[in-house]
Design a protein around this motif. Sequence first.
Motif, PDB file in Angstrom:
ATOM      1  N   PRO A   1      39.288  51.910   6.446  1.00 48.56           N
ATOM      2  CA  PRO A   1      39.520  53.333   6.687  1.00 48.56           C
ATOM      3  C   PRO A   1      39.012  54.172   5.513  1.00 48.56           C
ATOM      4  N   THR A   2      38.253  55.221   5.821  1.00 51.34           N
ATOM      5  CA  THR A   2      37.603  56.003   4.775  1.00 51.34           C
ATOM      6  C   THR A   2      38.606  56.555   3.770  1.00 51.34           C
ATOM      7  N   ARG A   3      39.711  57.100   4.253  1.00 49.40           N
ATOM      8  CA  ARG A   3      40.674  57.689   3.327  1.00 49.40           C
ATOM      9  C   ARG A   3      41.192  56.643   2.331  1.00 49.40           C
ATOM     10  N   ASP A   4      41.459  55.432   2.808  1.00 55.77           N
ATOM     11  CA  ASP A   4      41.939  54.381   1.903  1.00 55.77           C
ATOM     12  C   ASP A   4      40.887  54.058   0.845  1.00 55.77           C
ATOM     13  N   LEU A   5      39.630  53.960   1.276  1.00 50.74           N
ATOM     14  CA  LEU A   5      38.552  53.634   0.331  1.00 50.74           C
ATOM     15  C   LEU A   5      38.397  54.703  -0.745  1.00 50.74           C
ATOM     16  N   LEU A   6      38.548  55.964  -0.355  1.00 49.72           N
ATOM     17  CA  LEU A   6      38.287  57.053  -1.292  1.00 49.72           C
ATOM     18  C   LEU A   6      39.490  57.385  -2.160  1.00 49.72           C
ATOM     19  N   VAL A   7      40.690  57.252  -1.613  1.00 46.61           N
ATOM     20  CA  VAL A   7      41.876  57.581  -2.394  1.00 46.61           C
ATOM     21  C   VAL A   7      42.285  56.418  -3.287  1.00 46.61           C
ATOM     22  N   HIS A   8      42.275  55.194  -2.733  1.00 47.99           N
ATOM     23  CA  HIS A   8      42.683  54.018  -3.493  1.00 47.99           C
ATOM     24  C   HIS A   8      41.649  52.905  -3.322  1.00 47.99           C
ATOM     25  N   PRO A   9      40.479  53.015  -3.956  1.00 48.40           N
ATOM     26  CA  PRO A   9      39.463  51.971  -3.826  1.00 48.40           C
ATOM     27  C   PRO A   9      39.977  50.629  -4.344  1.00 48.40           C
TER      28      PRO A   9
ATOM     29  N   SER B   1      43.705  58.376 -10.186  1.00 50.87           N
ATOM     30  CA  SER B   1      44.158  59.496  -9.358  1.00 50.87           C
ATOM     31  C   SER B   1      45.160  60.346 -10.113  1.00 50.87           C
ATOM     32  N   ARG B   2      46.063  59.686 -10.845  1.00 51.69           N
ATOM     33  CA  ARG B   2      47.037  60.449 -11.636  1.00 51.69           C
ATOM     34  C   ARG B   2      46.345  61.214 -12.746  1.00 51.69           C
ATOM     35  N   TRP B   3      45.319  60.608 -13.373  1.00 51.76           N
ATOM     36  CA  TRP B   3      44.572  61.274 -14.448  1.00 51.76           C
ATOM     37  C   TRP B   3      43.856  62.512 -13.930  1.00 51.76           C
ATOM     38  N   ARG B   4      43.360  62.445 -12.691  1.00 52.19           N
ATOM     39  CA  ARG B   4      42.647  63.583 -12.115  1.00 52.19           C
ATOM     40  C   ARG B   4      43.596  64.672 -11.643  1.00 52.19           C
ATOM     41  N   GLY B   5      44.881  64.377 -11.637  1.00 48.64           N
ATOM     42  CA  GLY B   5      45.850  65.387 -11.287  1.00 48.64           C
ATOM     43  C   GLY B   5      45.995  65.618  -9.804  1.00 48.64           C
ATOM     44  N   GLY B   6      45.778  64.592  -8.976  1.00 53.05           N
ATOM     45  CA  GLY B   6      45.892  64.742  -7.527  1.00 53.05           C
ATOM     46  C   GLY B   6      45.551  63.448  -6.850  1.00 53.05           C
ATOM     47  N   THR B   7      45.159  63.539  -5.590  1.00 51.66           N
ATOM     48  CA  THR B   7      44.836  62.332  -4.828  1.00 51.66           C
ATOM     49  C   THR B   7      43.506  61.744  -5.224  1.00 51.66           C
ATOM     50  N   GLY B   8      42.621  62.552  -5.811  1.00 46.51           N
ATOM     51  CA  GLY B   8      41.283  62.065  -6.134  1.00 46.51           C
ATOM     52  C   GLY B   8      40.375  61.971  -4.944  1.00 46.51           C
ATOM     53  N   HIS B   9      40.753  62.547  -3.809  1.00 42.25           N
ATOM     54  CA  HIS B   9      39.953  62.428  -2.587  1.00 42.25           C
ATOM     55  C   HIS B   9      38.734  63.335  -2.679  1.00 42.25           C
ATOM     56  N   PRO B  10      37.494  62.774  -2.725  1.00 40.85           N
ATOM     57  CA  PRO B  10      36.301  63.608  -2.869  1.00 40.85           C
ATOM     58  C   PRO B  10      36.112  64.614  -1.756  1.00 40.85           C
ATOM     59  N   ALA B  11      36.682  64.382  -0.584  1.00 44.46           N
ATOM     60  CA  ALA B  11      36.508  65.331   0.503  1.00 44.46           C
ATOM     61  C   ALA B  11      37.099  66.689   0.181  1.00 44.46           C
ATOM     62  N   HIS B  12      38.011  66.727  -0.806  1.00 44.70           N
ATOM     63  CA  HIS B  12      38.616  68.007  -1.162  1.00 44.70           C
ATOM     64  C   HIS B  12      37.595  68.956  -1.775  1.00 44.70           C
ATOM     65  N   HIS B  13      36.442  68.441  -2.184  1.00 44.89           N
ATOM     66  CA  HIS B  13      35.490  69.256  -2.915  1.00 44.89           C
ATOM     67  C   HIS B  13      34.350  69.752  -2.039  1.00 44.89           C
TER      68      HIS B  13
ATOM     69  N   GLY C   1      34.072  61.607   3.507  1.00 43.82           N
ATOM     70  CA  GLY C   1      35.469  61.998   3.552  1.00 43.82           C
ATOM     71  C   GLY C   1      35.742  63.052   4.608  1.00 43.82           C
ATOM     72  N   ARG C   2      34.770  63.904   4.867  1.00 45.40           N
ATOM     73  CA  ARG C   2      34.918  64.926   5.896  1.00 45.40           C
ATOM     74  C   ARG C   2      34.712  64.377   7.298  1.00 45.40           C
ATOM     75  N   LEU C   3      33.806  63.425   7.475  1.00 49.30           N
ATOM     76  CA  LEU C   3      33.312  63.100   8.813  1.00 49.30           C
ATOM     77  C   LEU C   3      33.678  61.722   9.356  1.00 49.30           C
ATOM     78  N   CYS C   4      33.997  60.769   8.496  1.00 50.78           N
ATOM     79  CA  CYS C   4      34.033  59.375   8.952  1.00 50.78           C
ATOM     80  C   CYS C   4      35.435  58.782   8.923  1.00 50.78           C
ATOM     81  N   ARG C   5      35.815  58.143  10.020  1.00 51.61           N
ATOM     82  CA  ARG C   5      37.113  57.463  10.079  1.00 51.61           C
ATOM     83  C   ARG C   5      37.076  56.158   9.290  1.00 51.61           C
ATOM     84  N   THR C   6      35.972  55.434   9.413  1.00 48.54           N
ATOM     85  CA  THR C   6      35.816  54.175   8.685  1.00 48.54           C
ATOM     86  C   THR C   6      34.510  54.212   7.897  1.00 48.54           C
ATOM     87  N   SER C   7      34.454  53.426   6.830  1.00 49.42           N
ATOM     88  CA  SER C   7      33.251  53.413   5.993  1.00 49.42           C
ATOM     89  C   SER C   7      33.008  52.023   5.428  1.00 49.42           C
ATOM     90  N   HIS C   8      31.730  51.783   5.097  1.00 48.06           N
ATOM     91  CA  HIS C   8      31.293  50.540   4.461  1.00 48.06           C
ATOM     92  C   HIS C   8      30.552  50.932   3.183  1.00 48.06           C
TER      93      HIS C   8
END
Length: 327
Positions: A223-231, A310-322, A204-211
């Motif tokens: 796109p990494t953000r799409d995979l992590l926020v809305h798998p 994501s709603r249950w976690r109270g945010g976007t759920g993006h692991p890069a935030h941690h 989430g910090r480093l990669c534009r795209t992911s597999h």
Amino acid sequence: MSVLSADAVTLAYGAAPVVHEVSLAVDEGGVGLIGESGSGKTTLARALLGLLRPRSGTIRYGSRDLAALDRSGRAEFRRAVQPVFQAEALDPRMTAAASIGEALTTHHRMSRAGRRARVAELLDGVGLDPALAARRPHQMSGGQRQRVAIARALAVEPRLLVLDEPTSALDVTVQARILDLLEGLAGGRGLGYLLITHNLGVVGRLCRTSHVLFAGRVVESGPTRDLLVHPAHPYTLALRDAVPRLGGEPPRASGRTEAAPAATGCPFRLRCPLAVDRCRDEAPEAREVTGRRVACHRAEDVLERALDASRWRGGTGHPAHHIQKGH
């Protein structure tokens, strides 16, 4: 054109395939390869580095088949594509200067004084005091050893780094500093990198795209953000929801987390909470779903679950935030 690419690559140890028809491309910027232990990540990395020959499919350096390179082509490839293994891979008998200098000796003709100056420059470039050149691995911290490993890879001025779990076994503060370093190198040097990890915060910090790799198969890519926020694949969702949230409730398990891959149908079905009869009978083909490719019959339902989680976690759920930036 991509610096390094795989086209329908299958890899096997003996008779058992461990990577199945994987395709990906790496150029400038970061590309993540995500999966749990045993998913085939490191095996694929070894093939991309030219250390394993595919059973089928093609690995290319630029437009050239890696397996068909002549001697000068292989030398060029080894300079351009450098591995960065975990810090524990440093030779315990060698000083930092000797480890970095070995790479310089292999690829460049330099005087002893020139080599010493270059080692000092590389150590400084990764945020280390050049005085550490005389230390052996056991005399350095984990973060210092990882920076030496990065300096060694940078010694030959590569175009692409292949990083295998570069923050493994490091505490969170040191992880953040290593990620800051890699971000700076990518921006300042125009480096591309393939980042192999099970840590979604790192990609989430480093990669534009992911597999995302499960049982040797790419199950989701985009796109990494799409995979992590809305798998859109249940395995990606399970990986994301396993990331602890500071100050929140414990992560919820999604299905059977320890079940082995299924031999027929969808490999993930024995763990999947959404599996239906079709998943038992028919292996899913990768298809386009909201801007990424997903190998799942029920990808649209997974997307709905991801939004709910994501709603249950109270945010976007993006692991890069941690994983915060280091100081």
